[in-house]
Design an enzyme around this catalytic site. Structure first.
Site, PDB file in Angstrom:
ATOM      1  CD  GLU A 196      -0.322   6.094  10.109  1.00  0.00           C
ATOM      2  OE1 GLU A 196       0.232   7.128  10.511  1.00  0.00           O
ATOM      3  OE2 GLU A 196      -0.674   5.923   8.937  1.00  0.00           O
ATOM      4  CB  SER A 263     -16.141  -9.078   4.074  1.00  0.00           C
ATOM      5  OG  SER A 263     -16.675  -7.815   4.383  1.00  0.00           O
ATOM      6  CG  ASP A 338       0.856   7.418   5.445  1.00  0.00           C
ATOM      7  OD1 ASP A 338       0.550   6.338   5.983  1.00  0.00           O
ATOM      8  OD2 ASP A 338       1.785   7.525   4.626  1.00  0.00           O
TER       9      ASP A 338
END
Length: 822
Positions: A196, A263, A338
């Site tokens: 972000e 992975s 967030d």
């Protein structure tokens, strides 16, 4: 006279040599005191009946006891025997207490962990665990403490040689410590907060914000059309603010987005298996250390034997199998973080803006004690959205306007976290239905679990999914105004919202961190996915065979062919192959022609012995820098890994992305062919300066060494040669045999992140299953098991993954019997 001088010099030299030998001998003796004795009987407190720990030839402990609690006691003891330093370091990290041991170098890490307060979250989580889970956590902790008591009572060198160098008090292990290990793993595997911030910084730096979709593109498939312009949400921010980048301190649990987790996991149903049983393969990817974070173990529970990869500090087999069920984990990349920009009250900085006015922060002080320095006190602040972080954390200062601070919402900060409990329950599950029931309550880090029982296969996204408002300003992709109700979380979506796939018609399931669903926000799972490349090669390998075997799954796990190289080289070199007249030997043009000739005949295999992977990797790295440097300025240096989708968008001119090829500050208009040619010349100059201009004799493995380095002693002269495990390796960032590169100079192609554990499970013949780790079982540098598995791992070999107790005993390296103390 000269004879006497010579005699005295000889005596002095001899004395110095003798003193040096004595000193080295004393150091070795003290260090060797902490080497475990695997063949002994010990009376301990906390057991209901004797526990037997049989060490097989690979030093894998096979633990037998009367109850599950006794067996987990034995696991705690074995973990502490072999990995005490690793466990203590992880605990100091999550507690924010590294500086008490290592001094000022780790103060910033401690500050971040104190602000996130993960350890206290773990302690609160302990209060909501059920009695059965609590009993198992307590039993495991008692096993760890039994080893600590043994070390103290028998003067066993403090339990680890590092503790002679870093003398710190050792508190008993607690049940909360094991829950905290899950929290620190969640932090290591998280990447959305960093993404972000980087997305916001890139949006601010770009002259044309529309080009953000090129350099940070969505995974292919339907997605959102546009994002709000970050500068419009928070006007007045500078177009570019220099950031500190990510700490390269090996103790830091915070990674760049590209190294936040990866992975491979895949399974085949009986209909796609040559032997008629299910197959499952898993290789979780984490940062390389010495020792590797993974530890192999077998537990004989009341429900039967379980064997696989554990992480010291956590009382469960996280990836492995029983006689009836196999499971493997991959990072899901669920958007579980967030960032919120919180506006401070101009009249009172102890308040922040809420939907209905300013409200006070929850605050408290925390003292960080520092070795050989004065302690410091920091103020911890929390909002309804989550803890407030410093501007230096994640480069948040670069996207936070004056008069504001940044907070974070994150699922790992949830008190009601049953992740470790789910892992403990999973070990006793007998089939897929029981496994899915056992995994209820799994919170963080979000994972994709691949399951195979004796008849069926399944895959599910685990972890709590935030319930975001459909009107969320950035849909979770950029920091947003924390005071707007639509930007705040509304709890969590029900577990039924998590994608699940059971018994697919094609008989094959798999995940390489790729995009697995295409759903509308807010049930989208994520806009950021960890892989857009390996999935293509995996799909080809799975579809090339009608039926699979254990060996074909191993072949896929070790595959080194780069889909990225095969798809990008024809694009960027389209107008360079076999063009132009022959150039004189020794000229840059001739060197470029030789490089292009080598690449033209290359099949994309990232083999350690070939020159082509190094030429290709250096070219792509130089090409991306050429494309972005004039648009992003200094921020370009922080895009340390090549973005394949970006290169493809530019060279296919998707939505006008070829605009990146023109250097805006120059007079002429550069074409993408010009940039590709200049970037190849840049790469060849760098190769010449670093490895020489004999292109045919270059080896990818010389640049792509796996860096299993000791977190503390890895940079210490002389010692580093004894504690670091460096190996030439094949593969690359975008191959199934993944070896993600460091990305930064002077050694940008060091292999720093990959499969520390590999396992392949065959339920047609379960005892033919195999596994391996990338270093060895012991964390003690003087142990023969410190690096004995490393060469097997490098060569793509494995050790048997058998639950046959007689086989373990037949070639055992010692049997430890723990008896209840009367």
């Amino acid at each position: 006279m000269l004879g006497k001088v010579f005699q005295w010099l000889f005596r002095i030299a001899t004395g110095l040599v003798v003193l040096a030998v004595i000193a080295v001998s004393l150091v070795y003796w003290f260090a060797a005191r902490s080497l475990p004795d695997y063949d002994k009987t010990l009376s301990v407190e906390g057991l209901s009946a004797p526990v037997e720990i049989v060490r097989d030839s690979a030093n894998v402990p096979h633990i037998f006891g009367e109850t599950d609690e006794d067996v987990l006691f034995g696991l705690g003891y074995a973990h502490a025997q072999d990995r005490m330093w690793q466990m203590l370091t992880m605990r100091w990290t999550v507690q924010g207490r590294l500086s008490e041991v290592f001094g000022t170098r780790t103060v910033d890490i401690d500050k971040l962990l104190r602000r996130l307060d993960l350890y206290n979250v773990a302690r609160r989580s302990l209060e909501v665990q059920d009695d059965a889970t609590r009993a198992k956590l307590d039993a495991y902790a008692a096993g760890v403490n039994a080893r600590l008591d043994e070390v103290n009572n028998e003067a066993l060198g403090r339990g680890a040689p590092e503790l002679f160098l870093f003398n710190a008090p050792i508190a008993p292990w607690t049940a909360a410590d094991s829950l905290a290990m899950g929290k620190i793993m969640a932090l290591q595997l998280s990447g959305h907060m960093a993404n972000e911030v980087m997305r916001a910084r890139t949006s601010l730096a770009l002259p044309d914000p529309e080009r953000l979709r090129d350099i940070m593109p969505d995974a292919p498939g339907a997605g959102i059309a546009a994002l709000p312009e970050y500068a419009a949400m928070f006007p007045g921010l500078p177009r570019y603010a220099e950031g500190a980048g990510f700490s390269e301190d090996p103790l830091s649990p915070v990674n760049p987005v590209a190294l936040a987790g990866a992975s491979n996991g895949y399974a085949a149903a009986p209909s796609r298996s040559a032997a008629g049983g299910t197959l499952l393969a898993n290789d979780p990817h984490l940062g390389f250390t010495a020792p590797a974070i993974w530890y192999l173990a077998r537990l004989e529970l009341q429900s039967g034997g379980v064997i696989g990869g554990t992480i010291p500090g956590i009382p469960s087999v996280l990836t492995g199998r029983s006689e009836r069920l196999g499971w493997g984990l991959t990072s899901s990349y669920m958007d579980d973080q967030d960032v919120h920009i919180e506006q401070l009250n101009p009249e009172n900085s102890e308040e922040y803006r809420g939907p209905e006015g300013f409200v006070p922060f929850e605050t408290r002080r925390s003292i960080i004690r520092i070795k050989n320095a004065d302690p410091i006190t920091i103020t911890l602040r929390e909002t309804v959205n989550g803890p407030v972080l410093s501007g230096s954390d994640y480069n948040l200062s670069t996207v936070t306007p004056p008069g504001h601070v940044a907070s974070v919402s994150w699922t790992a900060l949830e008190d009601e976290d049953y992740t470790i409990a789910a892992g403990i329950r999973l070990m006793s599950a007998g089939d897929i239905d029981e496994a899915l029931t056992a995994l209820e309550g799994f919170t963080a880090p979000s994972q994709v679990i691949t399951l195979a029982d004796q008849r069926r296969i399944a895959m599910k996204v685990l972890g709590k999914m935030p319930a975001r408002d459909p009107a969320h300003r950035s849909e979770g992709r950029l920091p947003t105004q924390g005071w707007l109700p639509e930007n705040r979380w509304n709890g969590y979506l029900p577990d039924s919202s998590n994608p699940v796939f059971i018994d697919p018609e094609g008989g094959i399931l798999g995940n390489t961190n790729n995009k697995i669903v295409d759903r509308a926000f807010p049930e989208h799972v994520s806009f950021l996915w960890g892989d857009t490349q390996r999935i293509h090669r995996w799909r080809r390998l799975m579809q090339n065979r009608q039926v699979h075997t254990r060996d074909s799954f191993i072949e896929a796990q070790l595959d080194t062919v780069s889909f990225t190289a095969r798809s990008l080289l024809p694009l960027i070199g389209a107008d360079l192959w076999f063009t132009g007249e022959a150039a004189p030997e020794g000229t840059p043009e001739r060197l470029r022609q030789r490089a292009l000739e080598l690449l033209a005949d290359w099949n994309g295999e990232m083999n350690e012995h070939l020159p082509e992977p190094l030429i290709y990797s250096a070219w792509l790295r130089a090409l991306q820098m050429r494309l972005i440097q004039d648009d992003l300025g200094p921020l370009a240096e922080e895009f340390i890994h090549v973005q394949p989708l970006f290169i493809e968008r530019v060279y296919r001119d998707i939505d006008g992305a070829s605009a990146w090829c023109d250097v805006r500050q120059s007079g002429p208009t550069e074409t993408c062919v010009d940039i590709a040619r200049m970037a190849l010349d840049d790469a060849l100059i760098w190769i010449d300066e670093t490895y020489g201009d004999a292109l045919e004799s270059l080896r990818w493995g010389d640049a792509h060494q796996a860096t299993h380095d000791h977190q503390i002693l890895g940079d210490v002269p002389v010692l580093r040669h004894f504690v670091n495990i460096r190996q030439s390796t094949s593969g690359g960032t975008n191959t199934l045999l993944r070896g993600a590169t460091k990305g930064t100079l002077p050694d940008p192609f060091l292999n720093v992140h990959g499969a520390g554990y590999r396992g392949v499970y065959d339920f047609a013949d379960p005892n033919s299953s195999v596994f391996v780790t990338s270093t060895g079982q012991s964390g003690h540098p003087l142990s023969q098991h410190y690096d004995d598995l490393a060469q097997l791992w490098r060569r793509g070999e494995y050790v048997p993954m058998s639950l046959d107790a007689d086989l373990a005993r037949a070639a055992n390296e010692g049997i430890t019997v723990l008896q209840p103390r009367q």
